[in-house]
Design a protein around this motif. Sequence first.
Motif, PDB file in Angstrom:
ATOM      1  N   SER A   1       0.967  -1.390  -0.027  1.00 43.85           N
ATOM      2  CA  SER A   1      -0.059   0.180  -0.052  1.00 43.85           C
ATOM      3  C   SER A   1       0.976   1.158   0.013  1.00 43.85           C
ATOM      4  O   SER A   1       1.980   1.372   0.443  1.00 43.85           O
ATOM      5  CB  SER A   1      -0.970   0.008   1.270  1.00 43.85           C
ATOM      6  OG  SER A   1      -0.324   0.253   2.482  1.00 43.85           O
TER       7      SER A   1
ATOM      8  N   ALA B   1      -8.978   2.125  -2.897  1.00 42.93           N
ATOM      9  CA  ALA B   1      -8.347   3.506  -2.038  1.00 42.93           C
ATOM     10  C   ALA B   1      -9.396   3.725  -0.583  1.00 42.93           C
ATOM     11  O   ALA B   1     -10.436   3.423  -0.571  1.00 42.93           O
ATOM     12  CB  ALA B   1      -8.986   4.786  -2.933  1.00 42.93           C
TER      13      ALA B   1
ATOM     14  N   LEU C   1     -10.972   1.633  -7.247  1.00 40.94           N
ATOM     15  CA  LEU C   1     -10.667   2.568  -8.234  1.00 40.94           C
ATOM     16  C   LEU C   1     -11.254   1.892  -9.606  1.00 40.94           C
ATOM     17  O   LEU C   1     -10.965   0.756 -10.030  1.00 40.94           O
ATOM     18  CB  LEU C   1      -9.215   2.756  -8.640  1.00 40.94           C
ATOM     19  CG  LEU C   1      -8.688   3.955  -7.485  1.00 40.94           C
ATOM     20  CD1 LEU C   1      -8.849   3.737  -6.224  1.00 40.94           C
ATOM     21  CD2 LEU C   1      -7.237   4.035  -8.108  1.00 40.94           C
TER      22      LEU C   1
ATOM     23  N   LEU D   1      -4.851   8.601   3.292  1.00 42.75           N
ATOM     24  CA  LEU D   1      -5.419   7.710   2.363  1.00 42.75           C
ATOM     25  C   LEU D   1      -4.407   6.578   1.942  1.00 42.75           C
ATOM     26  O   LEU D   1      -3.322   6.955   1.760  1.00 42.75           O
ATOM     27  CB  LEU D   1      -6.042   8.677   0.880  1.00 42.75           C
ATOM     28  CG  LEU D   1      -6.610   7.788  -0.163  1.00 42.75           C
ATOM     29  CD1 LEU D   1      -7.831   8.139  -0.437  1.00 42.75           C
ATOM     30  CD2 LEU D   1      -5.866   7.322  -1.141  1.00 42.75           C
TER      31      LEU D   1
ATOM     32  N   LEU E   1      -3.586   3.695  -0.570  1.00 42.71           N
ATOM     33  CA  LEU E   1      -3.919   2.965  -1.804  1.00 42.71           C
ATOM     34  C   LEU E   1      -3.393   1.571  -1.868  1.00 42.71           C
ATOM     35  O   LEU E   1      -2.166   1.475  -1.746  1.00 42.71           O
ATOM     36  CB  LEU E   1      -3.066   3.965  -3.044  1.00 42.71           C
ATOM     37  CG  LEU E   1      -3.762   5.038  -3.878  1.00 42.71           C
ATOM     38  CD1 LEU E   1      -2.798   5.745  -4.548  1.00 42.71           C
ATOM     39  CD2 LEU E   1      -5.281   4.903  -4.191  1.00 42.71           C
TER      40      LEU E   1
END
Length: 258
Positions: free
Chosen positions: A151, A186, A203, A231, A233
């Motif tokens: 991540s 996300a 996404l 955040l 990802l």
Amino acid sequence: MARRTPNKFLRSLVAERVSKRWAKAARGAKEADLSVLRRERNYARTLRQHLNELIYVADSRLALPMIGSTTFRKPQGSDWAWRPQLWRGPLPVPGMSSVQNKSQLGDEVTLFHDCVFSELTLRQLRNTREADLAPFGMRMDVFKFDGSFLSLVIDLPPEAVQGLKRRHLLRMDTIVEMEKPLEIFARLNIRHGPNTEQIVRELPLHEEEIMVEFDLAYTKLNEKRVEKAWLDLIFEGPDMNQVTLRDLTFSRRPRAEL
């Protein structure tokens, strides 16, 4: 027809002669005496070093968009918008290899993974396409991946949570390029007091516009105790892949009153 000044004419003449000299040397390299070839190679390497430096600086200055640009499309009514520094300006350390867990690229981006042997690379790259609004992008190369998670964490600035209400929509836009398909999620995290609210969105990588929105109305956010936001990802199945994030931007707007 515009006349060239003497200095411009001489520079053009010298450049033309230098170009012809090295073109001739390249054509004759296969038959040249080894002592001559060795000398020419040393000259060429020195020249290449200067040329590469010139090209690098010229590309950086002449390429679109301009360094430091914060220009991007924002939804109407946005009361906050932001592009992280990694996509906005040059970093002191533009890249790293064999990236270890919790390694940072700039002040706002951190990579997390649980690989035993890291075969990951991260680097900032200059965007030169006219379609790009972000001056820089980020490229991640993943070779053999023996971990269970990967991540990229982006810390949002304090302005992101100033005056944050449950009636806000927080939006993330990105431009993603991949060597082969994978899933990217996300996850928005908002800390308020001892609790952390989390909202996860996948996404839509198959769509032309890659965007996700987080509706805070569906959270139990304590508006009076909001401290920070970040955040994640999350990359699913990143093995043997190259992922480039050409841009990454955030914005927020209050939901229209019903």
